[in-house]
Design a protein around this motif. Structure first.
Motif, PDB file in Angstrom:
ATOM      1  N   LEU A   1      51.009  13.365 103.284  1.00 41.29           N
ATOM      2  CA  LEU A   1      52.109  12.442 103.159  1.00 41.29           C
ATOM      3  C   LEU A   1      53.533  13.277 103.135  1.00 41.29           C
ATOM      4  N   THR A   2      54.570  12.702 103.771  1.00 40.73           N
ATOM      5  CA  THR A   2      55.874  13.357 103.940  1.00 40.73           C
ATOM      6  C   THR A   2      56.609  12.125 103.472  1.00 40.73           C
TER       7      THR A   2
ATOM      8  N   ALA B   1      56.417  11.249  94.550  1.00 41.58           N
ATOM      9  CA  ALA B   1      55.875  12.659  94.538  1.00 41.58           C
ATOM     10  C   ALA B   1      54.986  12.576  93.067  1.00 41.58           C
ATOM     11  N   ASP B   2      55.393  12.021  92.018  1.00 39.65           N
ATOM     12  CA  ASP B   2      54.828  11.932  90.860  1.00 39.65           C
ATOM     13  C   ASP B   2      53.384  11.199  91.057  1.00 39.65           C
ATOM     14  N   ALA B   3      53.850  10.005  91.481  1.00 42.83           N
ATOM     15  CA  ALA B   3      52.607   9.146  92.002  1.00 42.83           C
ATOM     16  C   ALA B   3      51.669   9.763  92.939  1.00 42.83           C
TER      17      ALA B   3
ATOM     18  N   ALA C   1      47.780  10.641  92.138  1.00 41.88           N
ATOM     19  CA  ALA C   1      46.756  10.113  92.836  1.00 41.88           C
ATOM     20  C   ALA C   1      45.495  11.088  93.758  1.00 41.88           C
ATOM     21  N   GLY C   2      46.171  12.158  93.448  1.00 42.99           N
ATOM     22  CA  GLY C   2      45.554  13.474  94.315  1.00 42.99           C
ATOM     23  C   GLY C   2      45.981  13.429  95.813  1.00 42.99           C
ATOM     24  N   ILE C   3      47.191  12.952  96.112  1.00 39.09           N
ATOM     25  CA  ILE C   3      47.604  12.813  97.744  1.00 39.09           C
ATOM     26  C   ILE C   3      48.563  14.169  97.665  1.00 39.09           C
TER      27      ILE C   3
ATOM     28  N   GLU D   1      53.561   1.832  94.500  1.00 43.69           N
ATOM     29  CA  GLU D   1      52.959   0.942  95.067  1.00 43.69           C
ATOM     30  C   GLU D   1      52.477   1.497  96.502  1.00 43.69           C
ATOM     31  N   ALA D   2      53.486   2.049  97.315  1.00 39.47           N
ATOM     32  CA  ALA D   2      53.213   2.807  98.554  1.00 39.47           C
ATOM     33  C   ALA D   2      52.258   3.850  98.619  1.00 39.47           C
ATOM     34  N   VAL D   3      52.316   4.717  97.604  1.00 34.51           N
ATOM     35  CA  VAL D   3      51.399   5.695  97.304  1.00 34.51           C
ATOM     36  C   VAL D   3      50.209   5.171  96.880  1.00 34.51           C
ATOM     37  N   ARG D   4      49.973   4.328  96.187  1.00 34.26           N
ATOM     38  CA  ARG D   4      48.837   3.977  95.544  1.00 34.26           C
ATOM     39  C   ARG D   4      47.960   3.321  96.873  1.00 34.26           C
TER      40      ARG D   4
END
Length: 884
Positions: free
Chosen positions: A297-298, A311-313, A317-319, A433-436
């Motif tokens: 992800l960028t 970035a924390d999220a 989440a291991g992304i 929410e987007a990262v999730r």
């Protein structure tokens, strides 16, 4: 499982409301009003002996008085009337009923089903809210509002959740193909509706709210079939773990019902989410962003805070956030001020004009290594959010499979959010929410991949089933449930699992010392007792005893200690085993137990005495192969240690996978197996070795392949047959056959492929090949003919396949033989094998479409008793059927 008459339930042409009323607040009045407010184009009848008319609509005293037989009846009358109404409606010819009535006793429900069964009358409920099918204008429910038409199906065990979701979705303009409240699921259940919705053209995704599952094999079979066709997303209540009850076995204590359900969802290719909000977030993501396959992800933002939150999220989440490539850094340096972040997240600074947004977004999207892009914007007074959205929407709209958007705020960004929405870009309220959502999509892809894997076979040879059964039967004959340590290790040895050499002795220090002379010091001393599940809890294990004196002393002290702590526990003797020195090894646990819903399950995790405290475990449903075993291992924290670190070389992972596969086979072969712990199982670069094993058996026989939630490979259907001058094997296809099947397909002539697939095809894509090899034996069968070649390899030379409908009425067949082996009778052998199989499972007809020009296949079918059947079909094809 059955989809019989579900079309009458979900797409009726006429509806009768039994108990129609105008009494305010009554279910009958609400259903009657909802049906008339909607856009239902069919006829609506009311039945109530207390009314002649409702408004200007004539009401009938009983169902027999209706001028036509309704497709669907909605019953809103007291419990004692339901069975009689079901019987009357079934006799008239109605084939679907919604029973909204609550409070039926167990006897009344059984009587209701007994009355429905002779007529194959489908019953939704009782005690349900009803259903809505917006495309057909049907609101046969007592919900407070109607539903918008759309392509999402929602099936819920809770009626209250249906109304809540209905209200929530309507405010967000989310539409549905169907909304169904199952109620008490006396007849129609999740499995039935999954089967129906999987092939429903108006349904693009299926949402489930589940509280419990009863028929696990039916559910898993339907879920796996549906998940191959469209996304299936699940919210399940009960995550808190009431099923995590204490038990003697580590495995049983850890294998609580919710984590087993998690494993089932993963194995079925579905996606589980935790909240209703996540449920619809997943729908949004799969609808607009679902084709994305990026693993990285960028982040792009006009504010550092939003970037840090995202970035924390991602870290949690291991992304992985993609490191910016040198060409991209150079390009961004040319369009961004010197103070930009020069890293991911890309902070373009809060004073960014419109051009800075467009230039940055274009640059990032041009660099394919940047992966997926999360576009974030917080409103400012410098430039209007709406202007940024209108400039960036064409760019993002051309790359909706890569762009996610997050417009931070509410009123100030409402228009901007609408502009991106119209461009088809997935939008989220917060960076987290987007990262999730991105993480959910990654999980969904992994779950889907499990449906398409082509596993390799275990290196284990066939088990010594006679030796394994001897140990099990010895314990049962003695009236014991617990196998002693030697018996348990004998079972493991029979399945090819390495175990440490162990000797049994009498209950004296002298006996222990005598056993020690047969081994090499140092040794381990244990005190087995059927009443002591975990020996270390009572000091029943002594390690690293370096000589006979130490062994004698340990034996005396152990006897005294155990008799003091557990005086009631019988002590028949000691076991003495070699002390295994494997300093690089990890302690693992592999276990098996019986889940009350999904039947036999396996556990893998970090082992040792603190196994419950560590809680590092993964649950898997049998049958397993190496691919599925690898996936289970990868879900644990100990997997990172097994991969190697510092001076610890990677463990021999295939050896671990083969133990899991062996235990899976054990569960299939030994129906008496109730619980198993292999703890610790040492694993390092040399392989694995089991130091201890605990095995409980039961005459209840809840294990065995018949109790698996997923139908295992039917080995018993394999047979050798004589074909011309050679002996060949006819057997069910296995997932491991995919490479061999590819070779078979590639050897076929284009004309034969056209006759089989009704189109010109040069090759089959990997996904289709995997599906041909990895089938659900509960609803499909494929028999392959295999010959042995002189070099020791095998070759597929023909295949017959049949897909069985959920009602077990029709099975559609297809058969093909290697092009150079046609006209030699192999097709007949395969067809007879399939006819015998389908007859044995009670299928009523074997049917198939054959191109008119395929005279050879038509001739073969005629010789086997198939006849042409009048049916809507392509003019170029003939529909053939054989009554079984």
């Amino acid at each position: 499982m059955s989809i019989r008459h579900l079309d009458r339930l979900l797409e009726p042409r006429s509806i009768a409301v039994i108990g129609a009323s105008i009494r305010a607040g009554s279910v009958g009045a609400t259903v009657w009003a909802n049906l008339h407010v909607g856009q239902f184009a069919g006829v609506i009848y009311g039945v109530n002996p207390k009314h002649k008319v409702l408004g200007d609509v004539a009401i009938f005293a009983q169902p027999a008085d209706l001028p036509e037989v309704p497709d669907l009846a909605v019953i809103c009358t007291p419990p004692e009337t339901v069975t009689g109404l079901i019987e009357e409606l079934g006799r008239l010819g109605t084939r679907a009923v919604i029973v909204m009535t609550a409070g039926l006793s167990a006897e009344q429900k059984e009587a209701m089903l007994k009355a429905a069964r002779p007529h194959v009358l489908r019953v939704l409920g009782p005690n349900c809210l009803g259903l809505l099918s917006p495309h057909h204008g049907v609101n046969a429910s007592f919900a407070h509002t109607d539903a918008l038409a759309g392509n999402v199906a929602f099936v819920s065990q809770s009626g209250a959740l249906v109304t809540a979701v209905l209200d929530w979705a309507k405010s967000r303009r989310i539409g549905f193909s169907h909304m169904v409240s199952l109620g008490e699921r006396a007849d129609v259940d999740f499995g039935d509706l999954l089967d129906y919705l999987a092939s429903d053209s108006r349904t693009r995704s299926i949402l489930l709210y589940i509280e419990s599952i009863e028929a696990s094999r039916k559910f898993m079979s339907a879920a796996r079939a549906a998940a191959r066709n469209k996304p299936v997303i699940v919210v399940k209540a009960g995550r808190a773990g009431s099923g995590l009850t204490a038990a003697a076995s580590h495995t049983w204590a850890l294998a609580g019902s919710d984590i087993v359900f998690d494993a089932a969802i993963r194995r079925a290719g579905m996606l589980r989410v935790e909240t209703l909000q996540d449920l619809f977030m997943a729908v949004e993501t799969l609808a607009r962003f679902g084709t994305n396959r990026d693993e990285v992800l960028t982040l792009m933002t006009n504010g550092g805070g939003a970037g840090v939150m995202a970035a924390d999220a991602a870290a949690l989440a291991g992304i992985k956030l993609q490191e910016l490539s040198h060409p991209l850094l150079t390009q961004l340096d040319a369009v961004l001020p010197p103070t930009w972040s020069h890293a991911n997240p890309i902070d373009i600074i809060g004073d960014a004009p419109v051009a800075r947004y467009t230039q940055t977004l274009e640059a990032v999207l041009q660099d394919r290594s940047s992966g997926a892009v999360l576009f974030m914007h917080a409103p400012s007074a410098i430039v209007r959010s709406e202007d940024i959205a209108r400039a960036c929407a064409p760019i993002a709209g051309e790359a909706t499979s890569r762009v996610m958007a997050c417009w931070l705020g509410d009123a100030a960004v409402a228009t901007a959010r609408q502009v991106f929405d119209q461009a088809g870009v997935a939008d989220y309220a917060t960076p987290e929410e987007a990262v999730r959502a991105f993480a959910l999509l990654a999980t969904f892809r992994r779950n889907q991949a499990l449906l398409l894997e082509a596993p390799t076979a275990s290196e284990n040879g066939p088990p010594d089933l006679i030796a394994a059964r001897a140990s099990v039967e010895a314990a049962l004959d003695d009236g014991r449930e617990m196998l002693n340590e030697l018996e348990a290790k004998a079972v493991l040895t029979a399945y090819g699992i390495p175990v440490v050499q162990t000797l049994a002795t009498g209950p004296t220090p002298d006996a222990a010392a005598a056993a020690g002379r047969s081994l090499t010091y140092p040794v381990v001393l244990k005190i087995p007792s059927p009443d002591i599940s975990h020996k270390s809890d009572v000091g029943g294990v002594s390690l690293n005893l370096r000589d006979e004196g130490a062994l004698r002393q340990a034996a005396a002290e152990m006897l005294e200690r155990v008799r003091k702590l557990r005086p009631e526990a019988p002590i028949a003797g000691f076991t003495v085993q070699s002390m295994v020195a494997r300093p690089m090894a990890q302690e693992l646990i592999i276990g098996a137990s019986i889940d009350p819903v999904f039947g036999p399950v396996l556990l893998f995790g970090q082992g040792g005495t603190a196994v419950e405290v560590l809680g590092d475990r993964a649950i898997a449903l049998p049958p397993l192969n190496r691919v599925l075993a690898r996936e289970a291992v990868s879900r644990t924290r100990v997997a990172k240690l097994l991969a190697g670190y510092r001076d610890h070389p990677p463990a021999k992972l295939d050896a671990i996978y083969d133990v899991l596969v062996a235990v899976s086979q054990m569960l299939a072969d030994l129906p008496e197996l109730a619980e198993l712990d292999i703890n610790p199982l040492l694993a390092d670069h040399e392989g694995v070795i089991a130091l201890d094993a605990r095995l409980r058996v039961s005459r209840k026989q809840d294990a065995g392949a018949a109790h698996f939630a997923i139908t295992p490979y039917p080995e018993e259907l394999a047979e050798t047959v004589q074909w011309n001058d050679e002996t060949i094997l006819i057997r069910p296809i296995r997932p491991e056959d995919e490479p061999q099947h590819r070779s078979f397909i590639e050897a076929l002539q284009p004309e034969d492929l056209r006759l089989r697939f009704f189109s010109v095809r040069r090759e089959l894509p990997r996904s289709e090949l995997a599906r041909l090899a990895q089938i659900d034996y509960a609803r499909e069968m494929a028999f392959i003919a295999v010959r042995n070649l002189p070099d020791g390899t095998s070759q597929t030379i023909g295949v017959v396949r049949a897909v069985i409908d959920p009602d077990n009425v029709d099975a559609e067949f297809a058969v093909i033989v290697r092009s150079d082996l046609k006209t030699r009778g192999l097709g007949r052998i395969l067809m007879r094998k399939m006819i015998a199989f389908l007859s044995g499972r009670g299928t009523q007809r074997m049917v198939g479409y054959v191109l008119r020009e395929n005279e050879a296949m038509r001739k073969l079918a005629r010789s086997l008793g198939f006849e042409p059947v009048a049916a809507p079909t392509d003019a170029d094809a003939v529909f053939l059927a054989l009554n079984l």
